[in-house]
Design a protein around this motif. Structure first.
Motif, short mmCIF file in Angstrom:
data_model
loop_
_atom_site.label_atom_id
_atom_site.label_comp_id
_atom_site.label_asym_id
_atom_site.label_seq_id
_atom_site.Cartn_x
_atom_site.Cartn_y
_atom_site.Cartn_z
N SER A 8 8.65 83.66 23.68
CA SER A 8 9.58 82.39 24.03
C SER A 8 8.97 81.52 25.21
O SER A 8 9.10 80.30 25.21
CB SER A 8 10.95 83.07 24.61
N GLN A 9 8.22 82.10 26.15
CA GLN A 9 7.32 81.28 27.17
C GLN A 9 6.56 80.70 26.57
O GLN A 9 6.35 79.35 26.89
CB GLN A 9 6.85 82.44 28.40
N PHE A 10 5.64 81.18 25.38
CA PHE A 10 4.72 80.38 24.70
C PHE A 10 5.09 79.13 24.24
O PHE A 10 4.46 78.26 24.36
CB PHE A 10 4.05 81.63 23.97
N LEU A 11 6.12 79.39 23.53
CA LEU A 11 6.61 78.21 22.61
C LEU A 11 7.47 77.39 23.41
O LEU A 11 7.28 76.22 22.95
CB LEU A 11 7.78 78.80 21.40
N LEU A 12 8.07 77.69 24.37
CA LEU A 12 8.58 76.66 25.30
C LEU A 12 7.49 75.79 26.18
O LEU A 12 7.78 74.76 26.20
CB LEU A 12 9.56 77.42 26.38
N SER A 13 6.47 76.45 26.68
CA SER A 13 5.38 75.81 27.36
C SER A 13 4.58 74.69 26.18
O SER A 13 4.61 73.62 26.83
CB SER A 13 4.62 76.75 27.84
N LEU A 14 4.33 75.45 25.16
CA LEU A 14 3.52 74.45 24.15
C LEU A 14 4.36 73.29 23.78
O LEU A 14 4.10 72.23 23.66
CB LEU A 14 3.21 75.51 22.92
N SER A 15 5.77 73.58 23.60
CA SER A 15 6.79 72.38 22.83
C SER A 15 6.66 71.50 24.11
O SER A 15 6.94 70.25 23.67
CB SER A 15 8.16 73.10 22.72
N PRO A 65 3.41 75.34 14.23
CA PRO A 65 3.04 75.18 15.40
C PRO A 65 1.75 75.18 16.15
O PRO A 65 1.47 75.86 16.88
CB PRO A 65 3.96 76.17 16.15
N LEU A 66 1.07 74.21 15.60
CA LEU A 66 -0.46 74.03 15.76
C LEU A 66 -0.42 72.78 16.73
O LEU A 66 -1.69 72.13 17.00
CB LEU A 66 -1.33 73.80 14.67
N GLY A 67 0.54 72.16 17.20
CA GLY A 67 0.29 70.85 17.81
C GLY A 67 1.59 69.89 17.52
O GLY A 67 2.46 70.25 17.19
N GLY A 68 1.23 68.30 17.48
CA GLY A 68 2.41 67.50 17.02
C GLY A 68 1.70 66.26 16.99
O GLY A 68 0.25 66.25 17.28
N TYR A 69 2.44 65.24 16.53
CA TYR A 69 1.84 63.79 16.74
C TYR A 69 2.83 63.08 16.55
O TYR A 69 4.16 62.88 16.34
CB TYR A 69 0.88 63.99 15.33
N VAL A 70 2.31 61.44 17.00
CA VAL A 70 3.07 60.29 16.46
C VAL A 70 2.35 59.56 15.52
O VAL A 70 1.06 59.50 15.55
CB VAL A 70 3.32 59.64 17.81
N LYS A 71 2.98 58.97 14.40
CA LYS A 71 2.25 58.26 13.58
C LYS A 71 2.67 56.78 13.79
O LYS A 71 3.72 56.31 13.80
CB LYS A 71 2.74 58.69 12.05
N ILE A 72 1.53 56.23 14.28
CA ILE A 72 1.63 54.79 14.55
C ILE A 72 1.19 53.82 13.58
O ILE A 72 0.18 53.95 13.07
CB ILE A 72 1.02 54.42 15.84
N GLY A 357 -8.07 80.99 20.92
CA GLY A 357 -7.11 80.19 20.42
C GLY A 357 -5.88 80.44 20.81
O GLY A 357 -5.54 80.81 21.95
N PHE A 358 -4.71 80.30 20.08
CA PHE A 358 -3.38 80.46 20.35
C PHE A 358 -3.09 81.83 20.84
O PHE A 358 -2.25 81.93 21.52
CB PHE A 358 -2.56 80.01 19.13
N LYS A 359 -3.59 82.82 20.27
CA LYS A 359 -3.49 84.39 20.69
C LYS A 359 -3.77 84.37 22.14
O LYS A 359 -3.14 85.24 22.90
CB LYS A 359 -4.10 85.25 19.71
N ALA A 360 -5.14 83.84 22.77
CA ALA A 360 -5.55 83.87 23.87
C ALA A 360 -4.50 83.32 24.71
O ALA A 360 -4.32 83.56 25.90
CB ALA A 360 -6.94 83.40 23.90
N ILE A 361 -4.10 82.12 24.57
CA ILE A 361 -2.90 81.29 25.20
C ILE A 361 -1.60 82.11 25.33
O ILE A 361 -1.26 82.54 26.41
CB ILE A 361 -2.55 79.93 24.63
N TYR A 362 -1.18 82.82 24.27
CA TYR A 362 -0.10 83.89 24.13
C TYR A 362 -0.22 84.78 24.95
O TYR A 362 0.78 85.11 25.91
CB TYR A 362 0.26 84.18 22.73
#
Length: 448
Positions: A8-15, A65-72, A357-362
């Motif tokens: 929950s903390q991981f996804l909240l922070s990442l989001s 859940p590997l990031g996000g983006y805006v398409k301009i 990677g993401f496991k280390a951040i988690y």
């Protein structure tokens, strides 16, 4: 339950970090009347978990859940929409805007990352203040648990005075500075000396797979006396502290372990501290230098202070005082992470072995919920995200900034074909880095 709290903390922070980073691109794009086609949290490969079109922009949540983006519109990005680029430029497209506007749009994400980190550190300074242990209050030196550090010349009981000519002010600075330091000034038995650290010190630490490195010397606190223990009738209780074995004083847990080696296979008279009094009791030490007790050498700062081992300091800040303090913390973290990145890209240090990677951040997030810890980690991750996005890799913001600066200086705009190829190369570099980082996670999970 622990997993739910951590994830929950991981996804909240990442989001939070992703949305604010992309908002940093979105706001200046809209301000310069540039069309934004999509705004996504996470990647929507093949399908979206949620999407809704408002005005000219589709807002959505992807499933990856590997990031996000805006398409301009009119921008060569990870979508590689080359067909749209073949048409004549439209006034609302990114490529039609002046170079300075495009530069602001591209720098918007990392700017938000750095501002967010500063604001978090300011807020934390105001709400929580600082609790720290001054280096001068570590009277009996540190516990050096690592055989690699011992081989380099550090020993339990050493006081670390300075690293690379910079004085150590608090205990929290020591580990990181020693890890990346070249020259360590120590005090041992009242005399000062200098230790030259090996260039591949980090590599040696990782290869040794040792859990401990540098810690505070702490008391040997009894947690439990199992029924199967040879010392079950000793009268020891939870919270008792062993401070002596025969005439051998054992203020710290490392001294108890040394004493057990010294007296293994014998029965000794142990001096026990309970509350504010002392008493002695016989204890049997096995041939393997064990007491058969469950003990905890680590205690909280409050406990250590109450026992008289260390004097911590607490500093509170007023509203306006917290601004320069928070700014300095952000600056120090940025400088620290930059040094770490430099070590990672220097193969001889072996620091790349610790890349995760993401496991280390988690894994950074604790299994309990603490807003103070959450915001501290989020602030650091925001700095990390900002720095990484500034790397001059075409698929990242830094790559676009690099080409925009070239255009502004030379007066020549790179061709669309060149930008397409550069984006492809950058994308493959980025994928390789992601695979390497997460591959490290997988390797450690399987083999370590």
């Amino acid at each position: 339950m622990d997993f739910i709290i951590k994830i929950s903390q991981f996804l909240l922070s990442l989001s939070l970090l992703i949305v604010l980073h992309e908002l940093g691109h979105f706001i200046p794009a809209k301000a310069f009347k540039t069309r934004v086609e999509k705004f996504y949290l996470f990647f929507d490969v093949k399908f979206s978990l949620f999407k809704k079109k408002i005005g000219e922009t589709v807002y959505g949540i992807g499933w990856l859940p590997l990031g996000g983006y805006v398409k301009i519109s009119g921008m060569i990005d990870e979508s590689m929409d080359t067909e749209a680029m073949k048409e004549e430029p439209k006034p609302w497209e990114f490529r039609s805007k002046p170079a300075w506007q495009r530069l602001i749009i591209m720098l918007g994400g990392v700017t938000v990352n750095f501002i967010l980190a500063i604001l978090i550190y300011i807020g934390m300074s105001y709400v929580y203040g600082d609790i720290f242990l001054p280096n001068e209050n570590i009277k009996d030196g540190l516990e050096i648990e690592s055989t690699v550090a011992n081989k380099a010349g550090l020993q339990t009981g050493d006081k670390i005075i300075a690293v690379d000519g910079e004085n150590i002010n608090t205990f929290s600075e020591i580990t990181e500075k020693v890890l990346f330091g070249k020259e360590i000034l120590i005090e041992r038995n009242g005399a000062q000396s200098t230790i030259q650290m090996p260039q591949d010190f980090l590599s040696q630490l990782m290869d040794a797979k040792e859990r401990g490195f540098i810690n505070l010397r702490q008391p040997f606190v009894v947690v439990e006396v199992p029924d199967t223990s040879a010392n079950v009738s000793s009268g020891l209780k939870k919270g008792d502290i062993i401070i002596g074995l025969n005439d051998f004083r054992t203020k710290y847990a490392d001294q108890v372990r040394s004493g057990l080696e010294k007296f293994k296979g014998q029965e000794v008279s142990a001096t026990i501290r309970r509350d504010n009094s002392e008493f002695t009791t016989p204890l049997k030490i096995s041939d393997e230098a064990k007491l058969g007790l469950v003990y905890a050498p680590q205690s909280t700062s409050e406990t250590l202070e109450a026992l008289g081992y260390y004097n911590y300091q607490v500093k509170k800040y007023g509203f306006f005082e917290s601004f320069p303090v928070g700014l300095k913390k952000a600056k120090d973290k940025l400088s620290s992470y930059w040094d770490q990145l430099g070590a990672i890209f220097t193969p001889s240090t072996g620091a790349y072995k610790g890349v995760g990677g993401f496991k280390a951040i988690y894994d950074i997030f604790p299994s309990f919920w603490s807003w103070q810890v959450f915001w501290s980690i989020t602030a650091f991750l925001s700095i990390m995200l900002g720095v990484l996005n500034l790397l001059p890799i075409p698929a990242l913001d830094g790559g676009h900034v690099m080409f925009l600066l070239y255009e502004m200086i030379s007066g020549r705009k790179p061709g669309d074909k060149f930008m397409e190829y550069a984006q492809m190369v950058g994308f493959f570099i980025l994928i390789a880095l992601v695979l390497f980082a997460n591959g490290n996670d997988i390797y450690k999970a399987i083999f370590e």
